[in-house]
Design an enzyme around this catalytic site. Structure first.
Site, PDB file in Angstrom:
ATOM      1  N   LYS A  51       0.972  -1.124  -0.317  1.00 18.43           N
ATOM      2  CA  LYS A  51      -0.067  -0.195   0.057  1.00 18.43           C
ATOM      3  C   LYS A  51       1.200   1.353  -0.185  1.00 18.43           C
ATOM      4  O   LYS A  51       0.553   1.697  -0.806  1.00 18.43           O
ATOM      5  CB  LYS A  51      -1.026  -0.330   1.730  1.00 18.43           C
ATOM      6  CG  LYS A  51      -2.240  -0.923   1.472  1.00 18.43           C
ATOM      7  CD  LYS A  51      -2.625  -0.769   2.703  1.00 18.43           C
ATOM      8  CE  LYS A  51      -3.785  -2.060   2.075  1.00 18.43           C
ATOM      9  NZ  LYS A  51      -4.739  -2.018   3.013  1.00 18.43           N
ATOM     10  N   GLN A  95      -5.020  -1.250   9.106  1.00 18.78           N
ATOM     11  CA  GLN A  95      -4.930  -2.744   9.022  1.00 18.78           C
ATOM     12  C   GLN A  95      -5.564  -3.538   9.405  1.00 18.78           C
ATOM     13  O   GLN A  95      -5.227  -3.361  10.469  1.00 18.78           O
ATOM     14  CB  GLN A  95      -3.334  -2.862   8.408  1.00 18.78           C
ATOM     15  CG  GLN A  95      -3.261  -4.230   7.663  1.00 18.78           C
ATOM     16  CD  GLN A  95      -3.529  -3.931   6.437  1.00 18.78           C
ATOM     17  OE1 GLN A  95      -4.447  -3.554   5.503  1.00 18.78           O
ATOM     18  NE2 GLN A  95      -4.050  -5.566   5.865  1.00 18.78           N
ATOM     19  N   ASP A 118     -11.339   2.464   3.361  1.00 13.69           N
ATOM     20  CA  ASP A 118     -11.829   1.647   3.689  1.00 13.69           C
ATOM     21  C   ASP A 118     -13.290   1.726   3.345  1.00 13.69           C
ATOM     22  O   ASP A 118     -13.715   0.535   2.942  1.00 13.69           O
ATOM     23  CB  ASP A 118     -11.185   0.720   4.901  1.00 13.69           C
ATOM     24  CG  ASP A 118     -10.199  -0.253   5.157  1.00 13.69           C
ATOM     25  OD1 ASP A 118      -9.561  -0.495   4.064  1.00 13.69           O
ATOM     26  OD2 ASP A 118      -9.009  -0.400   5.619  1.00 13.69           O
TER      27      ASP A 118
HETATM   28  N1  GUN Z   1      -7.006  -6.823   5.833  1.00 12.29           N
HETATM   29  C1  GUN Z   1      -6.765  -7.405   4.314  1.00 12.29           C
HETATM   30  N2  GUN Z   1      -7.627  -6.719   3.682  1.00 12.29           N
HETATM   31  C2  GUN Z   1      -7.622  -4.840   3.987  1.00 12.29           C
HETATM   32  C3  GUN Z   1      -8.509  -3.519   3.935  1.00 12.29           C
HETATM   33  O1  GUN Z   1      -8.994  -4.068   2.739  1.00 12.29           O
HETATM   34  N3  GUN Z   1      -8.767  -2.895   4.920  1.00 12.29           N
HETATM   35  C4  GUN Z   1      -7.854  -3.256   5.637  1.00 12.29           C
HETATM   36  N4  GUN Z   1      -7.988  -2.296   6.633  1.00 12.29           N
HETATM   37  N5  GUN Z   1      -7.311  -4.469   6.362  1.00 12.29           N
HETATM   38  C5  GUN Z   1      -7.351  -5.666   5.928  1.00 12.29           C
END
Ligand code: GUN
Length: 287
Positions: A51, A95, A118
């Site tokens: 990311k 996350q 998100d």
């Molecule tokens: N963990 C796995 N996929 C995601 C996601 O799309 N967003 C977040 N915040 N955590 C994750």
């Protein structure tokens, strides 16, 4: 045929790079995404590294906050309040999964919905459900719709989208998005009766059930568009591990019209859509 998520995500990032540069030139503002990661989960650290890298590649600022596994909920909530109040921060992502002692829903609720890139905050789910244009929409569902449209074309009106999976992160929001596209939607799941018969009706079949190679070729209508959200690690006959989706790819690929491979399908679209959400949040902040 395959729907090439890697390529489609790259094209989206290229478009975002241009828009980020334009925003900077016009308003002197560079989108800033803050990612908070709590603890040492290795998979989460790999996701976050990707990311951060891609955020910077499209010209946005990435700010990573690493917190120890024993971080208290009070401390995390304080951090979020600071970020909510910081006008230089446009997007906030925590996350997941969080360490067990932290209440995920309390943490997500503490994010300013307009910075919730998100799209997990209940305010954003509500906006999506109500069809309001100011929703920040979860990234993986957005990616699913973009991939389906890439194969079928912009107009999905009247098509039957069957979604296997009812999670808040994928199943429910992706159903709302296909409904907005004038599809007929069915939300099925692992306990649905005659699941094979239900799936056979799908023009668009989204598999987000979390079971390796669950969807079989005889569940798929000839020519259907199959979007495989699953990421499952299996052990092959020679003892190696391999990533597979929720669809029995090798058999389904010959029957369907198009399918997203795993890896290289939905996965790359998720981060690209996160960057898109960060740009959307930044633009809304400016207006
Ligand atoms: N963990 C796995 N996929 C995601 C996601 O799309 N967003 C977040 N915040 N955590 C994750």
């Amino acid at each position: 045929m395959n729907i090439d998520g890697k390529l489609i995500a790259k094209e989206l990032r290229e478009k975002l790079t241009v828009e980020v540069a334009e925003l900077k030139a016009k308003h002197g503002v560079q989108p800033l995404l803050t990612v908070i990661i709590v603890g040492d989960d290795p998979a989460s650290h790999i996701y976050v590294k990707n990311k951060v890298k891609q955020t910077q590649e499209v010209g946005m600022i990435s700010n990573e906050i690493l917190l120890p596994a024993n971080t208290t909920e009070q401390y995390l909530l304080q951090q979020l309040e600071q970020l909510n109040n910081d006008t230089s921060v446009h997007g906030i992502l925590v996350q997941l999964p969080l360490p067990k002692h932290l209440n995920e829903s309390a943490v997500i609720s503490a994010i300013n919905p307009d910075k919730d890139v998100d799209g997990f905050h209940a305010v954003n789910s509500g906006r999506l459900f109500n069809g309001e244009s100011n929703a920040l929409v979860p990234c993986t569902p957005q990616g699913c719709v973009l991939l389906a449209k890439h194969h079928i074309g912009e107009d999905l009106t009247g098509l039957h989208a069957v979604i296997i999976g009812r999670s808040n992160i994928v199943g429910k929001p992706v159903a709302m998005l296909f409904l907005q596209e004038n599809c007929t939607i069915t939300i099925a799941h692992s306990k649905t009766k005659n699941l094979d018969e239900v799936c056979k009706q799908a023009d668009i079949l989204v598999a987000a059930v979390g079971i390796a190679q669950f969807v079989k070729a005889d569940w798929v209508k000839k020519g259907a568009t199959v979007i495989d959200v699953g990421i499952n690690r299996i052990i092959t006959e020679d003892g190696k591990t391999r990533l597979v989706g929720d669809v029995d790819y090798d058999n389904v690929v010959t029957k369907c019209g198009a399918i997203t491979p795993v890896p290289g399908g939905v996965g790359p679209m998720t981060i690209a859509c996160l960057l898109k959400n960060t740009l959307v949040a930044t633009k809304r902040y400016l207006t």
